[in-house]
Design a protein around this motif. Structure first.
Motif, short mmCIF file in Angstrom:
data_model
loop_
_atom_site.label_atom_id
_atom_site.label_comp_id
_atom_site.label_asym_id
_atom_site.label_seq_id
_atom_site.Cartn_x
_atom_site.Cartn_y
_atom_site.Cartn_z
N ASP A 130 0.90 -30.69 -18.26
CA ASP A 130 -0.17 -29.71 -18.33
C ASP A 130 -0.56 -29.39 -19.77
O ASP A 130 0.30 -29.31 -20.66
CB ASP A 130 0.25 -28.41 -17.64
CG ASP A 130 0.40 -28.56 -16.13
OD1 ASP A 130 -0.02 -29.61 -15.60
OD2 ASP A 130 0.94 -27.64 -15.49
N ILE A 148 -10.15 -35.26 -20.65
CA ILE A 148 -10.73 -35.65 -19.36
C ILE A 148 -10.92 -37.17 -19.32
O ILE A 148 -10.62 -37.83 -18.32
CB ILE A 148 -12.07 -34.93 -19.13
CG1 ILE A 148 -11.82 -33.42 -18.98
CG2 ILE A 148 -12.79 -35.47 -17.90
CD1 ILE A 148 -13.07 -32.58 -19.16
N ALA A 151 -7.66 -39.00 -18.68
CA ALA A 151 -6.91 -38.67 -17.48
C ALA A 151 -6.55 -39.93 -16.69
O ALA A 151 -5.48 -40.02 -16.09
CB ALA A 151 -7.70 -37.70 -16.60
N GLY A 154 -4.27 -40.42 -13.64
CA GLY A 154 -3.72 -39.14 -13.22
C GLY A 154 -2.38 -38.86 -13.86
O GLY A 154 -1.85 -37.76 -13.75
N ARG A 158 -2.96 -33.64 -18.60
CA ARG A 158 -3.86 -33.08 -17.59
C ARG A 158 -4.32 -31.71 -18.06
O ARG A 158 -3.53 -30.77 -18.16
CB ARG A 158 -3.13 -32.97 -16.25
CG ARG A 158 -4.00 -32.43 -15.13
CD ARG A 158 -3.29 -32.51 -13.79
NE ARG A 158 -2.02 -31.78 -13.80
CZ ARG A 158 -1.26 -31.60 -12.72
NH1 ARG A 158 -1.63 -32.14 -11.58
NH2 ARG A 158 -0.13 -30.93 -12.79
N ARG A 160 -5.47 -28.29 -17.69
CA ARG A 160 -5.38 -27.37 -16.57
C ARG A 160 -6.19 -26.10 -16.75
O ARG A 160 -6.64 -25.50 -15.77
CB ARG A 160 -3.91 -26.99 -16.33
CG ARG A 160 -3.02 -28.16 -15.89
CD ARG A 160 -3.39 -28.65 -14.50
NE ARG A 160 -3.46 -27.56 -13.55
CZ ARG A 160 -2.39 -26.98 -12.97
NH1 ARG A 160 -1.17 -27.41 -13.26
NH2 ARG A 160 -2.54 -26.00 -12.10
N ASN A 206 -11.40 -33.23 -12.42
CA ASN A 206 -10.34 -32.41 -13.01
C ASN A 206 -10.71 -30.93 -12.89
O ASN A 206 -11.72 -30.50 -13.45
CB ASN A 206 -10.14 -32.76 -14.48
CG ASN A 206 -9.68 -34.18 -14.70
OD1 ASN A 206 -8.50 -34.46 -14.73
ND2 ASN A 206 -10.64 -35.11 -14.82
N THR A 207 -9.90 -30.17 -12.18
CA THR A 207 -10.16 -28.74 -12.03
C THR A 207 -9.54 -27.99 -13.21
O THR A 207 -8.33 -28.02 -13.42
CB THR A 207 -9.57 -28.21 -10.71
OG1 THR A 207 -10.19 -28.90 -9.62
CG2 THR A 207 -9.84 -26.72 -10.58
#
Length: 481
Positions: A130, A148, A151, A154, A158, A160, A206-207
């Motif tokens: 994270d 991003i 990424a 995955g 990341r 967050r 990506n949230t």
């Protein structure tokens, strides 16, 4: 057939070859965490024309153009191997293969050259780590774009959350818009949507939670499902260990500052001293954009020639710290209109050299002039060397450093006779040597070093974060030491 027709046919053929490379490069990245490079430039998520332009750019630094017909067989060979997470430079593979006289096929040579990333030698794919951005200004948004973009499968880093102060109605919509559109760096490569109910920005799937806080003490990151995260402070509000330690809240493991650190905070220039970071160090700085621009070439020159003393004069683009029009400013001169004036100011880059290169005993002085351009700066590095040399020798050395050394991601090289500042917007290197402007007279050398003080620096920040989180994967063929 005319020469014009021959050229057009050749172009169409190369377009077709580049197009065939894209899905192979994409699968390697998504499925195996393999990043395909061409002389340190990533080919992941690049268009056909971008791939062809990157190949042609090799002509400037390697002396001859590299064709996709030369590199395609290496990409094809990579897809047949049991590869683990890594970065593989097909430009270097093609270059070394051409000089190899053992009669190996491309497949055999490639398997041998990247053996450290295959089979039982593979490193494990990292669990996602994270990342939180504290502040969302010029550097914060560019770092967000890079995170991003990287990424990929995955795994790795990341993004967050971002932490900002509340800005009133439609705050999140306006921040998303600034991420989507940039007057200097262009459109975001992908899609961005906003979920106002959840206070989130969704970028390429990506949230990213938008957390509103006026102070680090107000945030418990575990409440958002964030754990063991790296927090990148883009505000510069706190620069010493005491101030930055406020970020070590529940959910945050390490803090990285995007400004020069004070006191005992380590100032890290990736490629030069990132391997000195102690595993248990929780707070560190990525120094300044100018420090990142001058330290790698300074090290390259010191290692080869020795440096007795030096001076750096930076001609720097204006920043948000200055006023658009004349108005009060606590610092001298910075209150005068940035778009209308050249403004003399100070730079801490010279003193920061000692932190990044503690073994360099040479005194380095520095000063800076802010000029009316919005991005890309140039550092003029004047050095007294430990021995006499020639301009040709210095340029050959720096060209080789940019191609084969551990500093090849930091130092770029251009021979373009008409190069100007805007040509380097978006450069991922921290420093670009301008060969045409270089001057050498005996033991005196003057280097002109371009740098995108926004994007190039942001790339260095991300490299440091990748290193401290263990997701900086090895490069093959290994750089020359």
């Amino acid at each position: 057939m005319t020469v014009k027709d021959d050229s057009f046919t050749d172009w169409k053929n190369r377009e077709e070859i580049a197009e065939s490379m894209i899905p192979m490069i994409g699968r390697l990245h998504r499925e195996r965490d393999v990043t395909v490079l061409l002389h340190s430039r990533s080919l992941v998520n690049k268009s056909v024309v971008s791939i062809l332009k990157t190949h042609r750019f090799a002509r400037q630094i390697a002396g001859e153009e590299l064709s996709v017909t030369d590199t395609l067989p290496f990409v094809q060979a990579l897809t047949t191997l049991d590869l683990g997470p890594s970065q593989i430079d097909i430009g270097r593979l093609a270059e070394i293969y051409q000089a190899d006289d053992r009669g190996l096929s491309v497949a055999e040579f490639t398997a041998e050259a990247v053996a450290g990333a295959t089979g039982g030698n593979k490193i494990d794919r990292r669990e996602p780590r994270d990342v939180v951005l504290y502040g969302f200004g010029r550097i914060g948004r560019l770092v967000a774009r890079l995170l991003i973009e990287k990424a990929g499968s995955g795994n790795g880093l990341r993004l967050r959350a971002i932490v900002v102060r509340g800005g009133g109605d439609q705050d999140i919509i306006k921040r998303a818009s600034l991420l989507r559109r940039d007057s200097i760096h262009g459109q975001f490569q992908g899609t961005i949507t906003v979920d106002e109910a959840e206070s989130a920005i969704i970028a390429n799937g990506n949230t990213i939670k938008v957390i509103y806080a006026n102070d680090p003490s107000e945030v418990d990151y575990t409440a958002y499902g964030i754990n063991n995260a790296i927090l990148i402070d883009n505000t510069g509000k706190w620069r010493d260990r005491e101030g930055l330690s406020q970020h070590l809240r529940p959910g945050i493991d390490k803090v990285v500052l995007t400004a020069p650190g004070k006191g005992d905070v380590p100032n890290i220039v990736h490629g030069v001293n990132h391997d000195t970071i102690k595993p248990d160090e929780q707070i560190l700085s990525c120094a300044s954009c100018t420090t990142n621009a001058i330290v790698p070439p300074l090290k390259a020159m010191a290692d080869e020639y020795g440096v007795l003393r030096g001076h750096v004069e930076t001609v720097h683009s204006f920043t948000n710290d200055q006023n658009l029009l004349d108005n009060y400013h606590k610092a001298d001169r910075r209150g005068r209109s940035a778009p209308l004036n050249m403004v003399i100011t100070e730079t801490g880059a010279a003193s920061a050299v000692a932190k990044a290169l503690p073994d360099l005993e040479a005194p380095i002085t520095g000063s800076s002039i802010r000029v009316p351009v919005p991005d890309v700066s140039i550092a003029i590095l004047s050095l007294r060397l430990g021995r006499e040399t020639t301009r040709e020798e210095v340029l050959d050395h720096l060209r080789d450093v940019s191609l084969t050394s551990p500093l090849k991601r930091q130092i770029d090289f251009t021979t373009a006779p008409d190069a100007v500042s805007s040509d380097f917007i978006g450069s991922r290197h921290s420093s670009i040597v301008d060969a045409g402007a270089t001057k050498v007279d005996g033991d005196n050398a003057i280097l002109y070093l371009w740098y995108d003080n926004e994007f190039g620096y942001s790339c260095q920040v991300v490299r440091v974060v990748q290193h401290v989180t263990g997701v900086e994967y090895p490069t093959y063929p290994a750089p020359a030491v």
